[in-house]
Design an enzyme around this catalytic site. Structure first.
Site, PDB file in Angstrom:
ATOM      1  N   ARG A  36     -32.948 121.338  28.636  1.00 56.59           N
ATOM      2  CA  ARG A  36     -32.570 120.077  29.261  1.00 56.59           C
ATOM      3  C   ARG A  36     -32.657 118.927  28.267  1.00 56.59           C
ATOM      4  O   ARG A  36     -33.281 119.035  27.208  1.00 56.59           O
ATOM      5  CB  ARG A  36     -33.468 119.788  30.471  1.00 56.59           C
ATOM      6  CG  ARG A  36     -34.924 119.501  30.107  1.00 56.59           C
ATOM      7  CD  ARG A  36     -35.793 119.314  31.338  1.00 56.59           C
ATOM      8  NE  ARG A  36     -35.344 118.195  32.137  1.00 56.59           N
ATOM      9  CZ  ARG A  36     -35.676 116.928  31.918  1.00 56.59           C
ATOM     10  NH1 ARG A  36     -36.455 116.613  30.882  1.00 56.59           N
ATOM     11  NH2 ARG A  36     -35.264 115.965  32.696  1.00 56.59           N
ATOM     12  N   LEU A  37     -32.027 117.823  28.641  1.00 59.85           N
ATOM     13  CA  LEU A  37     -32.174 116.565  27.927  1.00 59.85           C
ATOM     14  C   LEU A  37     -32.576 115.502  28.942  1.00 59.85           C
ATOM     15  O   LEU A  37     -32.107 115.513  30.085  1.00 59.85           O
ATOM     16  CB  LEU A  37     -30.852 116.152  27.251  1.00 59.85           C
ATOM     17  CG  LEU A  37     -30.385 116.976  26.053  1.00 59.85           C
ATOM     18  CD1 LEU A  37     -29.021 116.480  25.570  1.00 59.85           C
ATOM     19  CD2 LEU A  37     -31.394 116.941  24.914  1.00 59.85           C
ATOM     20  N   ASP A  38     -33.436 114.578  28.530  1.00 63.51           N
ATOM     21  CA  ASP A  38     -33.873 113.509  29.425  1.00 63.51           C
ATOM     22  C   ASP A  38     -32.707 112.613  29.829  1.00 63.51           C
ATOM     23  O   ASP A  38     -31.658 112.600  29.176  1.00 63.51           O
ATOM     24  CB  ASP A  38     -34.954 112.665  28.749  1.00 63.51           C
ATOM     25  CG  ASP A  38     -36.227 113.455  28.491  1.00 63.51           C
ATOM     26  OD1 ASP A  38     -36.454 114.451  29.189  1.00 63.51           O
ATOM     27  OD2 ASP A  38     -36.979 113.060  27.576  1.00 63.51           O
ATOM     28  N   LEU A  39     -32.928 111.828  30.867  1.00 62.50           N
ATOM     29  CA  LEU A  39     -31.908 110.929  31.405  1.00 62.50           C
ATOM     30  C   LEU A  39     -31.283 110.057  30.319  1.00 62.50           C
ATOM     31  O   LEU A  39     -30.058 109.910  30.245  1.00 62.50           O
ATOM     32  CB  LEU A  39     -32.523 110.036  32.495  1.00 62.50           C
ATOM     33  CG  LEU A  39     -31.625 108.960  33.102  1.00 62.50           C
ATOM     34  CD1 LEU A  39     -30.504 109.585  33.921  1.00 62.50           C
ATOM     35  CD2 LEU A  39     -32.447 108.006  33.969  1.00 62.50           C
TER      36      LEU A  39
END
Length: 211
Positions: free
Chosen positions: A78-81
């Site tokens: 995942r990647l942060d917002l």
């Protein structure tokens, strides 16, 4: 003889196809402001708990994928917002698990923009590993290359929660922007517009572990 059957095995009985799933491997150029999730409701609820004044509803990475089978996909890392760049999505859990195994040491390369000036002290600290009190662990050695006073390239082989921000946080140096450029041998490059995605070639899927 016994046959090994998996999710992507083609199964035909009496000329009737019972199973014929195709593996899907995509790369996405994730924009800032998009959440790494397949279900927007859960993520937006969590974000509102963290900041009750934030009533914005954020789109998810799955919503950016123009495919009928997009809800069968999951992300591999995942990647942060507020982090942009390369994300991988697939329906092949064996492949995504292999990417995430620490023993495989698949490198992830980031470009980081900092609020304060960098120094050689950062290079040595990242290479030595840093202690995270919350998990009671020392991070694996990371490679930091200073590109300019406020910009660095960072290469990790693990992905702890908010790891890069926390590592720079030990210097009280806020991360202004974070962008993932590459995973293993797969580089985002300049050909894929922000928000767009494309399928990986068989060679890219196979060679991502070779670099």
């Amino acid at each position: 003889a016994d046959l090994v059957v998996n999710k992507f095995s083609k199964i035909v009985l009496d000329e009737k196809v019972l199973q014929n799933h195709k593996p899907v491997y995509l790369m996405l150029n994730k924009p800032v402001g998009v959440v790494s999730s397949t279900k927007s409701g859960n993520v937006n609820e969590r974000l509102r708990k963290e900041d009750p004044n934030n009533l914005e509803v954020y789109p998810t990475v799955i919503e950016l994928i123009p495919r009928a089978d997009r809800h069968e996909l999951h992300y591999a890392g995942r990647l942060d917002l507020n982090t942009s760049g390369l994300m991988l999505l697939t329906n092949d859990s064996r492949w995504s698990e292999k990417l995430s195994l620490p023993d495989n040491k698949v490198e992830k390369r980031y470009i980081v923009t900092l609020a304060n000036k960098l120094s050689e002290e950062y290079v040595h600290a990242f290479a030595a590993g840093m202690y995270f009190k919350k998990e009671d662990v020392v991070t694996k050695p990371a490679k930091l290359t200073i590109l300019s006073d406020h910009v660095a390239e960072v290469i990790l082989v693990e992905g702890k929660n908010h790891q890069i921000k926390r590592m720079f946080g030990q210097f009280d140096n806020p991360v202004v922007a974070l962008h993932r450029e590459a995973i293993g041998s797969l580089c985002l490059g300049n050909d894929l517009a922000v928000g767009d995605s494309r399928e990986l070639s068989e060679e890219e899927v196979r060679n991502i572990f070779i670099y």
